[in-house]
Every structure is written in C-alpha cells, then in structure tokens.
Design an enzyme around this catalytic site. Structure first.
Site, PDB file in Angstrom:
ATOM      1  N   ARG A   1      -9.850   0.800   8.682  1.00 17.68           N
ATOM      2  CA  ARG A   1      -9.313  -0.513   9.021  1.00 17.68           C
ATOM      3  C   ARG A   1     -10.267  -1.311   9.879  1.00 17.68           C
ATOM      4  O   ARG A   1      -9.960  -2.446  10.240  1.00 17.68           O
ATOM      5  CB  ARG A   1      -8.071  -0.268   9.844  1.00 17.68           C
TER       6      ARG A   1
ATOM      7  N   ARG B   1      11.599  -5.425   4.793  1.00 16.06           N
ATOM      8  CA  ARG B   1      11.298  -4.014   4.535  1.00 16.06           C
ATOM      9  C   ARG B   1      12.253  -3.096   5.298  1.00 16.06           C
ATOM     10  O   ARG B   1      12.616  -3.344   6.434  1.00 16.06           O
ATOM     11  CB  ARG B   1       9.866  -3.695   4.963  1.00 16.06           C
TER      12      ARG B   1
ATOM     13  N   LYS C   1       0.837  -1.208   0.000  1.00 21.02           N
ATOM     14  CA  LYS C   1       0.000   0.000   0.000  1.00 21.02           C
ATOM     15  C   LYS C   1       0.874   1.260   0.000  1.00 21.02           C
ATOM     16  O   LYS C   1       0.688   2.154  -0.817  1.00 21.02           O
ATOM     17  CB  LYS C   1      -0.936   0.014   1.229  1.00 21.02           C
TER      18      LYS C   1
ATOM     19  N   ARG D   1      11.337  -1.125  10.680  1.00 24.24           N
ATOM     20  CA  ARG D   1      10.248  -0.756  11.574  1.00 24.24           C
ATOM     21  C   ARG D   1      10.191  -1.706  12.759  1.00 24.24           C
ATOM     22  O   ARG D   1      10.402  -2.895  12.609  1.00 24.24           O
ATOM     23  CB  ARG D   1       8.916  -0.787  10.812  1.00 24.24           C
TER      24      ARG D   1
ATOM     25  N   ARG E   1      -0.312  -8.831  13.510  1.00 19.02           N
ATOM     26  CA  ARG E   1      -0.947  -7.861  12.598  1.00 19.02           C
ATOM     27  C   ARG E   1      -1.788  -8.572  11.548  1.00 19.02           C
ATOM     28  O   ARG E   1      -2.834  -8.066  11.135  1.00 19.02           O
ATOM     29  CB  ARG E   1       0.124  -6.988  11.940  1.00 19.02           C
TER      30      ARG E   1
HETATM   31  P1  AP5 Z   1       4.752  -1.598   1.873  1.00 16.04           P
HETATM   32  O1  AP5 Z   1       4.402  -0.791   0.671  1.00 16.04           O
HETATM   33  O2  AP5 Z   1       5.513  -0.939   2.944  1.00 16.04           O
HETATM   34  O3  AP5 Z   1       3.438  -2.332   2.445  1.00 16.04           O
HETATM   35  P2  AP5 Z   1       2.157  -1.765   3.180  1.00 16.04           P
HETATM   36  O4  AP5 Z   1       0.977  -2.405   2.540  1.00 16.04           O
HETATM   37  O5  AP5 Z   1       2.189  -0.293   3.261  1.00 16.04           O
HETATM   38  O6  AP5 Z   1       2.371  -2.455   4.582  1.00 16.04           O
HETATM   39  P3  AP5 Z   1       2.289  -1.825   6.045  1.00 16.04           P
HETATM   40  O7  AP5 Z   1       3.041  -2.770   6.953  1.00 16.04           O
HETATM   41  O8  AP5 Z   1       2.711  -0.411   6.063  1.00 16.04           O
HETATM   42  O9  AP5 Z   1       0.850  -1.943   6.323  1.00 16.04           O
HETATM   43  P4  AP5 Z   1       0.193  -1.883   7.642  1.00 16.04           P
HETATM   44  O10 AP5 Z   1      -1.152  -1.724   7.169  1.00 16.04           O
HETATM   45  O11 AP5 Z   1       0.397  -3.022   8.562  1.00 16.04           O
HETATM   46  O12 AP5 Z   1       0.992  -0.727   8.445  1.00 16.04           O
HETATM   47  P5  AP5 Z   1       0.569   0.752   8.793  1.00 16.04           P
HETATM   48  O13 AP5 Z   1       1.764   1.597   8.793  1.00 16.04           O
HETATM   49  O14 AP5 Z   1      -0.596   1.149   8.003  1.00 16.04           O
HETATM   50  O15 AP5 Z   1       5.530  -2.902   1.351  1.00 16.04           O
HETATM   51  C1  AP5 Z   1       6.017  -3.891   2.265  1.00 16.04           C
HETATM   52  C2  AP5 Z   1       7.388  -4.394   1.785  1.00 16.04           C
HETATM   53  O16 AP5 Z   1       7.227  -5.128   0.575  1.00 16.04           O
HETATM   54  C3  AP5 Z   1       8.372  -3.268   1.459  1.00 16.04           C
HETATM   55  O17 AP5 Z   1       9.635  -3.682   1.833  1.00 16.04           O
HETATM   56  C4  AP5 Z   1       8.258  -3.110  -0.075  1.00 16.04           C
HETATM   57  O18 AP5 Z   1       9.457  -2.616  -0.639  1.00 16.04           O
HETATM   58  C5  AP5 Z   1       7.957  -4.529  -0.508  1.00 16.04           C
HETATM   59  N1  AP5 Z   1       7.074  -4.592  -1.679  1.00 16.04           N
HETATM   60  C6  AP5 Z   1       5.986  -3.790  -1.944  1.00 16.04           C
HETATM   61  N2  AP5 Z   1       5.414  -4.154  -3.107  1.00 16.04           N
HETATM   62  C7  AP5 Z   1       6.136  -5.233  -3.571  1.00 16.04           C
HETATM   63  C8  AP5 Z   1       6.023  -6.050  -4.734  1.00 16.04           C
HETATM   64  N3  AP5 Z   1       5.058  -5.857  -5.645  1.00 16.04           N
HETATM   65  N4  AP5 Z   1       6.922  -7.060  -4.887  1.00 16.04           N
HETATM   66  C9  AP5 Z   1       7.912  -7.263  -3.960  1.00 16.04           C
HETATM   67  N5  AP5 Z   1       8.074  -6.500  -2.863  1.00 16.04           N
HETATM   68  C10 AP5 Z   1       7.192  -5.501  -2.669  1.00 16.04           C
HETATM   69  O19 AP5 Z   1       0.073   0.567  10.311  1.00 16.04           O
HETATM   70  C11 AP5 Z   1       0.976   0.304  11.354  1.00 16.04           C
HETATM   71  C12 AP5 Z   1       0.236   0.299  12.679  1.00 16.04           C
HETATM   72  O20 AP5 Z   1      -0.336   1.606  12.920  1.00 16.04           O
HETATM   73  C13 AP5 Z   1      -0.937  -0.667  12.794  1.00 16.04           C
HETATM   74  O21 AP5 Z   1      -0.518  -1.963  13.131  1.00 16.04           O
HETATM   75  C14 AP5 Z   1      -1.768   0.017  13.880  1.00 16.04           C
HETATM   76  O22 AP5 Z   1      -1.222  -0.219  15.154  1.00 16.04           O
HETATM   77  C15 AP5 Z   1      -1.605   1.490  13.552  1.00 16.04           C
HETATM   78  N6  AP5 Z   1      -2.650   1.982  12.647  1.00 16.04           N
HETATM   79  C16 AP5 Z   1      -2.473   2.475  11.381  1.00 16.04           C
HETATM   80  N7  AP5 Z   1      -3.636   2.821  10.827  1.00 16.04           N
HETATM   81  C17 AP5 Z   1      -4.594   2.531  11.739  1.00 16.04           C
HETATM   82  C18 AP5 Z   1      -6.010   2.642  11.746  1.00 16.04           C
HETATM   83  N8  AP5 Z   1      -6.688   3.096  10.669  1.00 16.04           N
HETATM   84  N9  AP5 Z   1      -6.682   2.249  12.864  1.00 16.04           N
HETATM   85  C19 AP5 Z   1      -6.028   1.804  13.947  1.00 16.04           C
HETATM   86  N10 AP5 Z   1      -4.690   1.646  14.005  1.00 16.04           N
HETATM   87  C20 AP5 Z   1      -3.965   2.015  12.910  1.00 16.04           C
HETATM   88 MG    MG Z   2       2.361   1.119   4.834  1.00 15.83          MG
END
Ligand code: AP5
Ligand code: MG
Ligand code: ZN
Length: 216
Positions: free
Chosen positions: A88, A127, A13, A160, A171
């Site tokens: 979410r 990552r 994402k 991270r 997660r």
């Molecule tokens: P990346 O693009 O970083 O993936 P992502 O989908 O953004 O994954 P996240 O871990 O950021 O998602 P998340 O939803 O758990 O975390 P968030 O920060 O939102 O890609 C991942 C890896 O794969 C990278 O190394 C990339 O280079 C590689 N990659 C990407 N595409 C690829 C491809 N096509 N092929 C190969 N490799 C590839 O949330 C973190 C925390 O914040 C949550 O756990 C929660 O505690 C809190 N939080 C955030 N939002 C909320 C909410 N709305 N409500 C409550 N708590 C929340």
């Molecule tokens: Mg992300």
C-alpha cells in the site's frame, strides 16, 4: 500463482478475493483482516494498529512489512497467494519485491480493480462484514440471504468502524497520496492488469478470470 490486488478502499478487493482464492486455490491474505483479527483478540499488534485504522491512517510500514513477510513463509503459501491490501506504499512494494527476489520468485500480476471515486462512498457506508470469517456484504448490492446473518458461517454481520463518511474520506486521501503511485510502480515492471470494477460483482469476477486465464 502470486497476485497483488490493487484498488481504492471499497473497490471490491475483499469481495473478489474470496472468489479468486476459491477458484485458483490460493490463500487470501488481507492485511486489513489480519489487523482486525488482532484487534478483536487484543494482541499487542492489534493495540498498535487500532489507533491508525480507526482514523483511516496506515499502520507503519515496518510493522506491516514484517507481519506480511512472516505470513508469506507459512506452509500454505508455497504454491502462491493473493495479497489484498498489501502493498500500500512504495516502501511496502519495494520490500515485497526484495522478498521475492531473495527467494528467486516472481509476482504473476498486480490486478487493479478500477473504480472511480464517485462509486466509493455508497459502497463503503453500505458495507456489512462478518466478524468471524471476514465475508463482505452490502445492504443494497449484496445483502446476506438470511436477515443480517453471514451466508458462510451464520454470524451476525456488522458495520466496520472505519466505514463512516468522515473516515472513508480520510482513507481515500491516503489512497491517493500513498497507494495510487503503485499503479505506475507495477506498470513500469510490466506487471499491471486492470479490470473494470464498476460492474456487478459477478461481472467483475468474470473480467478477473479473463485476465488471470484458466487454471484447469
Ligand atoms: P469490499 O470488497 O469490502 O472492498 P475492499 O476493496 O476490500 O475495500 P476495503 O475497505 O476493505 O479496502 P481498504 O483497502 O480500505 O481496507 P483494508 O481492510 O484493506 O467492497 C466494499 C463494499 O462494496 C462491500 O459492501 C461490497 O459488498 C460492495 N461491492 C463490492 N463489489 C461491488 C460491485 N461490483 N458492485 C456493487 N457493490 C460492490 O484496510 C483497513 C485499514 O487497515 C487501513 O485503513 C489501514 O489502517 C490498515 N491497513 C491494511 N493494510 C495495510 C497496509 N498494507 N499498510 C498499512 N496499513 C494497512
Ligand atoms: Mg477489504
Ligand atoms: Zn462469516
């Protein structure tokens, strides 16, 4: 254009959001990035969020919803936005829906980046992220050009804290129980589009552009 990005942790994402935001000139709003910024600045919001995030749990809905509603009222959101990591939970999706209705606005689409769970662990443990600008890399699939330094701003990339095997598993559980139901939520409103997230990063982006159509 108003877009919600859906998909499990590690689906790509954040990676795709950077390109979509550039291509369609809309701000990329990542709730995870906002929380991480608050944690690094030690704000009251950051202090509250940190405990949940480090354990792979969601930050409570009320806190998250109010934070996003505030952000969506900023000047740069008038012509659209890309939400990454929000909504979410069903409560968050309903809150966004009500917010849009109150402003007589509509979501263009909710874009699911579909990646089977089997891909996730390698993506997440490999990552690396830029603590300054939020850019996301992967030691194998998308390494920075210059030895551990962010391509965009030159900062040292880091791992991270919630990208350990144990927290990733938590997660994924949270995703399945609380976020996956949003796929049905948006499908039932005829607002779901799906792209195959298992391909290479640039191929996934091509798929996304196809779904979103041209903006020229
Ligand atoms: P990346 O693009 O970083 O993936 P992502 O989908 O953004 O994954 P996240 O871990 O950021 O998602 P998340 O939803 O758990 O975390 P968030 O920060 O939102 O890609 C991942 C890896 O794969 C990278 O190394 C990339 O280079 C590689 N990659 C990407 N595409 C690829 C491809 N096509 N092929 C190969 N490799 C590839 O949330 C973190 C925390 O914040 C949550 O756990 C929660 O505690 C809190 N939080 C955030 N939002 C909320 C909410 N709305 N409500 C409550 N708590 C929340
Ligand atoms: Mg992300
Ligand atoms: Zn950077």
């Amino acid at each position: 254009m108003k877009i919600v990005l859906l998909g499990p942790p590690g689906a790509g994402k954040g990676t795709q959001a950077k390109s979509i935001s550039n291509r369609y000139s809309i701000p990329h709003i990542s709730t995870g990035d906002i929380f991480r910024k608050n944690i690094s600045e030690n704000t009251p919001l950051g202090i509250e969020a940190k405990g949940y995030m480090d354990n792979g749990q969601l930050v409570p809905d009320e806190v998250t919803i109010n934070m996003v509603k505030d952000r969506l009222q900023d000047e740069d959101c008038t012509s659209g936005y890309l939400l990454d990591g929000f909504p979410r939970t069903v409560a968050q999706a309903n809150a966004l829906n009500e917010f849009l209705i109150s402003r007589e606005e509509q979501l263009d689409t909710s874009l699911l980046i579909e990646v089977p769970i089997g891909f996730i662990l390698e993506r997440m443990t490999g990552r690396r992220v830029c603590p300054s600008c939020g850019a996301s890399y992967h030691i194998k699939f998308n390494p920075p050009n210059n030895d551990g330094k962010c391509d965009l701003c030159g900062s040292e990339v880091i791992q991270r804290k919630d990208d350990t095997v144990e927290t990733v598993k938590e997660r994924l559980d949270v995703y399945e129980n609380q976020t996956q139901p949003l796929i049905e939520f948006y499908k039932s409103k005829n607002l779901l589009s799906v792209v195959d997230g298992t391909k290479a990063i640039n191929e996934v982006f091509k798929g996304i552009c196809k779904v979103l159509g041209s903006n020229d």
